[in-house]
Design a protein around this motif. Structure first.
Motif, mmCIF file in Angstrom:
data_model
loop_
_atom_site.group_PDB
_atom_site.id
_atom_site.type_symbol
_atom_site.label_atom_id
_atom_site.label_comp_id
_atom_site.label_asym_id
_atom_site.label_seq_id
_atom_site.Cartn_x
_atom_site.Cartn_y
_atom_site.Cartn_z
ATOM 1 N N ALA A 174 -15.597 -29.582 -4.961
ATOM 2 C CA ALA A 174 -15.495 -28.794 -3.723
ATOM 3 C C ALA A 174 -16.462 -29.377 -2.703
ATOM 4 N N THR A 175 -15.979 -29.609 -1.517
ATOM 5 C CA THR A 175 -16.857 -30.152 -0.475
ATOM 6 C C THR A 175 -16.661 -29.380 0.831
ATOM 7 N N GLY A 176 -17.730 -29.327 1.609
ATOM 8 C CA GLY A 176 -17.647 -28.715 2.934
ATOM 9 C C GLY A 176 -18.014 -27.249 2.929
ATOM 10 N N GLU A 177 -18.514 -26.805 4.077
ATOM 11 C CA GLU A 177 -18.999 -25.433 4.224
ATOM 12 C C GLU A 177 -17.916 -24.390 3.999
ATOM 13 N N SER A 178 -16.655 -24.761 4.288
ATOM 14 C CA SER A 178 -15.572 -23.779 4.142
ATOM 15 C C SER A 178 -15.396 -23.352 2.683
ATOM 16 N N LYS A 179 -15.967 -24.100 1.749
ATOM 17 C CA LYS A 179 -15.823 -23.761 0.321
ATOM 18 C C LYS A 179 -17.041 -22.991 -0.215
ATOM 19 N N ALA A 180 -18.055 -22.779 0.650
ATOM 20 C CA ALA A 180 -19.328 -22.226 0.158
ATOM 21 C C ALA A 180 -19.177 -20.810 -0.423
ATOM 22 N N ASP A 181 -18.397 -19.943 0.236
ATOM 23 C CA ASP A 181 -18.239 -18.577 -0.285
ATOM 24 C C ASP A 181 -17.539 -18.605 -1.647
ATOM 25 N N ALA A 182 -16.478 -19.416 -1.723
ATOM 26 C CA ALA A 182 -15.726 -19.480 -2.990
ATOM 27 C C ALA A 182 -16.595 -20.055 -4.106
ATOM 28 N N ILE A 183 -17.430 -21.026 -3.787
ATOM 29 C CA ILE A 183 -18.328 -21.594 -4.810
ATOM 30 C C ILE A 183 -19.290 -20.511 -5.315
ATOM 31 N N HIS A 184 -19.834 -19.740 -4.400
ATOM 32 C CA HIS A 184 -20.732 -18.637 -4.806
ATOM 33 C C HIS A 184 -19.987 -17.670 -5.734
ATOM 34 N N LEU A 185 -18.772 -17.270 -5.326
ATOM 35 C CA LEU A 185 -18.023 -16.294 -6.135
ATOM 36 C C LEU A 185 -17.539 -16.886 -7.460
ATOM 37 N N ALA A 186 -17.369 -18.190 -7.492
ATOM 38 C CA ALA A 186 -16.865 -18.830 -8.725
ATOM 39 C C ALA A 186 -17.981 -19.083 -9.731
ATOM 40 N N ILE A 187 -19.210 -19.235 -9.252
ATOM 41 C CA ILE A 187 -20.289 -19.666 -10.165
ATOM 42 C C ILE A 187 -21.370 -18.607 -10.401
ATOM 43 N N ASP A 188 -21.813 -17.938 -9.348
ATOM 44 C CA ASP A 188 -22.979 -17.061 -9.508
ATOM 45 C C ASP A 188 -22.655 -15.816 -10.336
ATOM 46 N N TRP A 202 -19.071 -29.119 -12.203
ATOM 47 C CA TRP A 202 -18.792 -28.864 -10.788
ATOM 48 C C TRP A 202 -19.445 -29.976 -9.978
ATOM 49 N N PHE A 203 -18.651 -30.670 -9.188
ATOM 50 C CA PHE A 203 -19.190 -31.661 -8.263
ATOM 51 C C PHE A 203 -19.044 -31.079 -6.858
ATOM 52 N N MET A 204 -20.155 -30.943 -6.151
ATOM 53 C CA MET A 204 -20.054 -30.413 -4.783
ATOM 54 C C MET A 204 -21.061 -31.114 -3.895
ATOM 55 N N ASP A 205 -20.852 -30.984 -2.572
ATOM 56 C CA ASP A 205 -21.866 -31.482 -1.647
ATOM 57 C C ASP A 205 -22.749 -30.295 -1.234
ATOM 58 N N LYS A 206 -23.797 -30.583 -0.463
ATOM 59 C CA LYS A 206 -24.740 -29.511 -0.099
ATOM 60 C C LYS A 206 -24.090 -28.375 0.678
ATOM 61 N N PRO A 207 -23.230 -28.666 1.692
ATOM 62 C CA PRO A 207 -22.612 -27.541 2.413
ATOM 63 C C PRO A 207 -21.799 -26.629 1.483
ATOM 64 N N ALA A 208 -21.070 -27.201 0.527
ATOM 65 C CA ALA A 208 -20.281 -26.354 -0.388
ATOM 66 C C ALA A 208 -21.195 -25.528 -1.284
ATOM 67 N N GLY A 209 -22.360 -26.078 -1.634
ATOM 68 C CA GLY A 209 -23.273 -25.358 -2.538
ATOM 69 C C GLY A 209 -24.245 -24.444 -1.830
ATOM 70 N N SER A 210 -24.157 -24.390 -0.485
ATOM 71 C CA SER A 210 -25.213 -23.737 0.291
ATOM 72 C C SER A 210 -25.343 -22.230 0.055
ATOM 73 N N LYS A 211 -24.294 -21.575 -0.499
ATOM 74 C CA LYS A 211 -24.403 -20.110 -0.705
ATOM 75 C C LYS A 211 -24.666 -19.751 -2.161
ATOM 76 N N LEU A 212 -24.957 -20.746 -2.985
ATOM 77 C CA LEU A 212 -25.296 -20.443 -4.376
ATOM 78 C C LEU A 212 -26.611 -19.667 -4.407
ATOM 79 N N ASP A 213 -26.720 -18.692 -5.304
ATOM 80 C CA ASP A 213 -27.933 -17.871 -5.392
ATOM 81 C C ASP A 213 -29.170 -18.744 -5.492
ATOM 82 N N ARG A 214 -29.065 -19.820 -6.252
ATOM 83 C CA ARG A 214 -30.207 -20.708 -6.479
ATOM 84 C C ARG A 214 -30.835 -21.170 -5.163
ATOM 85 N N PHE A 215 -29.983 -21.401 -4.135
ATOM 86 C CA PHE A 215 -30.521 -21.863 -2.852
ATOM 87 C C PHE A 215 -30.916 -20.679 -1.973
#
Ligand SMILES: O=C1O[C@H](COP(=O)(O)O)[C@@H](O)[C@H](O)[C@H]1O
Length: 268
Positions: free
Chosen positions: A212-226, A251-264
């Motif tokens: 997943a790459t890009g900011e548009s995927k950040a919410d889905a990444i949060h909901l899929a992983i956290d 999971w391979f992602m760039d920083k914008p896609a991972g930006s909403k993960l709880d860890r960050f």
């Protein structure tokens, strides 16, 4: 350098600085699994998706990968396909062929694509039949703990709505348990007619990657992983339901896609 960690039940997470770094790490990983699978059982059964993932694996046609990968042992499948002509720009087959498969020495007979001259339902039935034949002849391994094929590697993209392959939230295709391949005639994302691997097939693979790459995927990444409250409806987000029963998930992602993960969020 990627920031990497393993979540207790969501697999390994790799957050890359940029797309270039992600792309190199991803093709290194594919080359590694290809080599290990060929050593183990003489073939590499790889499943592709469509979308942005394909440009990220484009480096496979470059040195050193084009020289070190044993293309003659590759068998190529698709996790999902749009039911359009193979010459149509929406075709996942066409995308992979133009970007990768026409530029390396994969045998055309090892490329297992759908019949584009029949209905979505027939295409799904035929695709599953073709895979069943390949499991019977042991080109594709059988899972030890489900009635499913065990692909060496399934590469999935993830939409900003959290869909993977053509499995969308609240769509009956997500619930299919008894078929390996199912079909849609009303995909929420165009084109409407598609075929897709079902969740049991994805979760029977030896290795699954979600990109997943890009900011548009950040919410889905949060909901899929956290970790989410147990009543949360996003627990049934398709990407979150990818949980290989006896395989690895990365999971391979760039920083914008991972930006909403709880860890960050919590380390600000
Ligand atoms: O429609 C599809 O979308 C997903 C995600 O695509 P992306 O461009 O957002 O990465 C893709 O993985 C799937 O194969 C495709 O049919």
């Amino acid at each position: 350098m990627a920031l990497t960690w393993t979540h207790k039940d969501r697999g390994e997470i790799r957050v890359h600085e940029n797309l270039e770094e992600l792309s190199i790490d991803l093709v290194d990983y594919i080359a590694e699994i290809s080599e290990a699978s060929i050593k183990e059982h003489g073939a590499f059964c790889i499943v592709l998706s469509g979308g942005s993932l394909i440009s990220l694996i484009g480096k496979l046609i470059e040195t050193p990968y084009n020289k070190i990968v044993d293309w003659a042992k590759w068998y190529v499948f698709w996790a999902d396909e749009r039911v359009v002509a193979k010459s149509h720009d929406d075709s996942n087959y066409k995308l992979a062929k133009d970007t990768l498969l026409s530029k390396v020495n994969v045998f055309p007979r090892h490329i297992c694509s759908i019949n584009d001259t029949v209905s979505a339902e027939e295409a799904a039935t035929e695709y599953e039949f073709a895979i069943r034949q390949m499991v019977r002849t042991r080109t594709v391994a059988a899972s030890e703990n489900s009635d499913c094929p065990k692909f060496d590697l399934i590469l999935l993209g993830m939409g900003s709505d959290g869909h993977v392959a053509s499995l969308f939230s609240n769509h009956p295709a997500l619930e299919v348990k008894d078929d390996w391949v199912t079909f849609l005639t009303n995909s929420p994302k165009p084109p409407p007619e598609r075929i897709t691997f079902t969740l049991p097939v994805i979760n029977s693979a030896a290795n699954v990657v979600i990109v997943a790459t890009g900011e548009s995927k950040a919410d889905a990444i949060h909901l899929a992983i956290d970790d989410l409250p147990s009543q949360e409806s996003s627990l049934s987000l398709p990407a979150r339901l990818v949980q290989p029963s006896n395989g690895n998930l990365i999971w391979f992602m760039d920083k914008p896609a991972g930006s909403k993960l709880d860890r960050f969020k919590f380390s600000d």
